[in-house]
Every structure is written in C-alpha cells, then in structure tokens.
Design a protein around this motif. Structure first.
Motif, PDB file in Angstrom:
ATOM      1  N   ARG A 261       0.744  -1.007   0.008  1.00 20.63           N
ATOM      2  CA  ARG A 261       0.016   0.125   0.090  1.00 20.63           C
ATOM      3  C   ARG A 261       0.743   1.148  -0.200  1.00 20.63           C
ATOM      4  N   LEU A 262       1.932   1.222   0.799  1.00 23.12           N
ATOM      5  CA  LEU A 262       2.806   2.353   0.876  1.00 23.12           C
ATOM      6  C   LEU A 262       3.425   2.457  -0.561  1.00 23.12           C
ATOM      7  N   LYS A 263       3.751   1.644  -1.343  1.00 20.97           N
ATOM      8  CA  LYS A 263       4.580   1.810  -2.343  1.00 20.97           C
ATOM      9  C   LYS A 263       3.591   2.464  -3.539  1.00 20.97           C
ATOM     10  N   LYS A 264       2.160   1.912  -3.563  1.00 27.91           N
ATOM     11  CA  LYS A 264       1.200   2.388  -4.523  1.00 27.91           C
ATOM     12  C   LYS A 264       0.874   3.756  -3.912  1.00 27.91           C
ATOM     13  N   MET A 265       1.082   4.398  -2.776  1.00 30.03           N
ATOM     14  CA  MET A 265       0.779   5.882  -2.408  1.00 30.03           C
ATOM     15  C   MET A 265       1.695   6.630  -2.705  1.00 30.03           C
TER      16      MET A 265
END
Length: 304
Positions: A261-265
């Motif tokens: 999720r962090l990578k996507k954000m």
C-alpha cells in the motif's frame, strides 16, 4: 450526418460521463449486459465503445473468476458482436493496470513490457492480448485505450477519500515522500474519445495511452484540496525510515499501512500520451492536470 455510437457499460462513472458528452453531437445508444436488452439491433452502429469492466471490490467479495468473467469473457462477446456488425471502429477501455500498477522509472509507453499484479490488472491484460490476436476485416479498426486513474464529478475513488481526509483538517502523514503520477480528468478523457471518433482514419489498430499532459504529485493534490477548502492544515512529514518500518509491521499484522500500500501511495507511476497525440495531431488538451483536479475537488465540495 452524425455518427451512431453504441456504448456498453454506461452505468459506471466513466461511461455515464462519456454518454452525456457524446450525446450532444452523436446518435448514442447505451446497452446494459445485465438486462440483456433484446430490442437493440447491434448492426446499426458505426462505433462500439466498451466500458464494461470490473475494477473495484470494496466489499472484498469478488473472486478471481468474477474479474475474468467481466473483463475478459464479456469483452469477447461484445467484440464478436462488433465483428458481425457494420460498425467500423471498436474502442475498448483497458487500464494502465494492464501494464503496471505500482511504479515506473520513466513515463511508460505502449511498447513497454507488461507487469500486471492484481486480478484486475491481469484480467485487463488478458483481454488486451485476446483482442490483439483476433483477425480484423480490412474495414474495421480496434483501438485499445489505457488510461491511468480517471477523476471528475461523481468520482467515488481514492481521490475522494484523500479529499475527505484533508477537508476534515487531518494532516497527511506521508508528505516526506515526493512522487509523480499520471492522471486524466474526465473532460480530457471525453475529448480523446471524441477526437478518435472524428479522426479514426488517422489511427492504426492497437494500444494507445491517454492521460493529462502534466504529472502531479500527491503533495500537489493536497495543496489543491487545501486551496479549494481554504484549509491551513500542516503536513505531517514523518521520517521515511519510520514510515517504511511501520509498513513492514503492517505486512505481518493487520494495520491500515503495509509495504504494498505504501508503494502504491508514494511511488512514481507515469505514462506518455505522445503516441495518440501525435497520431491525432493534438497539441493541447482542454484542461491542464491542475485545472482538472481543481474542477474535481470543487465537485466534492459541492457534494458535502
């Protein structure tokens, strides 16, 4: 004489907007595969527009088969109807997710290798591959469009969630990450569809990326929201090492943040729209990326 356009999947956010835009100039009919309308003569149209797709699973109830049924099997059915019809052009709305879902080191082009990750992205890519493998009669064209995230009035996606967070005065905790993303406003999306219909003779069959011209960072979006909302909420710039460590904990135990999720954000995910702009002779889109976002954010404000 106006073109006759048949739209599949006009009940979704994008389909509804494109229908409202095109009906000002074309003879437009919508077809719902759910109701299986039997009174439509599928051969009576010059343009087929396919917006049928399954993207979001907010309730976490959809299976892998659900995604492949909607994104692949239904696309096959619509394309086969197109082949039997008198229609000259089939415009299929795919997704950037068929190419890449998380990160790009440069603006992605149509020639880059595909790396879909989710059931959504993989099913969208499978539909693309199947369509490209089909034999087209000489008088027909297949145009596959890959947009990044589309936003506009009525959008219920992640941009609306970010708006709710910032408009309530809650600090954005990831401002230490400076990323760049490609988006497309619904106005520019509709513009591309209109240009394709009017100038299909300039295009060869294949895949085309559509997006706004400018790249936008998450921090820029937050600044736009603050400007529209007249908020002075300070950003919360947590150290990157701390956030990444928290995300790793989220990989093990169920908290709102994990590494994926962090990578996507926070990662860069950008595309080049030069191929279709060059083919159609487009110099400038109706709205800049910032103008489109301001219009969308103002619509969220009106809906509050």
């Amino acid at each position: 004489m106006a073109f006759s356009v048949l739209i599949f999947g006009a009940n979704g956010f994008i389909g509804k907007n494109v229908f409202q835009f095109l009906k000002k100039e074309y003879n437009v009919t919508t077809c719902s595969l759910r109701t299986k309308e039997s009174n439509i003569d599928f051969s009576n149209y010059e343009v087929y527009l396919n917006f049928v797709g399954k993207a979001h699973d907010h309730n976490k109830t959809a299976s892998e088969e659900d995604f492949y049924h909607v994104n692949v099997d239904l696309t096959k059915n619509i394309f086969n109807a197109f082949i039997k019809s008198e229609a000259k052009i089939f415009i299929h709305i795919s997704s950037l997710a068929a190419l890449e879902e998380f990160e790009s080191l440069k603006p992605l082009t149509e020639e880059d290798s595909c790396n879909p990750n989710s059931w959504y992205g993989k099913s969208k890519r499978k539909a693309e591959k199947w369509l490209l493998e089909q034999r087209l009669p000489e008088n027909k064209k297949l145009i596959i469009l890959r947009p990044p995230m589309v936003h506009g009035p009525g959008d219920k996606g992640n941009l609306g969630l970010l708006y709710k967070l910032i408009s309530r005065g809650i600090p954005y905790p990831l401002s230490s990450f400076e990323n760049k993303r490609s988006f497309i406003s619904i106005d520019n999306f509709c513009f591309f569809i209109d240009e394709i219909i009017k100038n299909e003779g300039k295009l060869v069959s294949g895949i085309y990326h559509i997006s706004d011209d400018e790249l936008i960072s998450t921090n820029q979006i937050i600044d736009i929201i603050k400007k529209v909302e007249k908020k002075n909420t300070p950003d919360l710039s947590l150290p990157k090492f701390f956030v990444k460590g928290l995300a790793k904990i989220g990989d093990i135990i169920p908290i709102p943040l994990n590494s994926l999720r962090l990578k996507k954000m926070t990662s860069d995910l950008t595309v080049s729209n030069q191929k279709i702009k060059s083919a159609l002779g487009i110099e400038q889109l109706p709205l800049s990326a910032e103008e489109g976002l301001i219009k969308t954010i103002k619509s969220f404000k009106r809906e509050k």
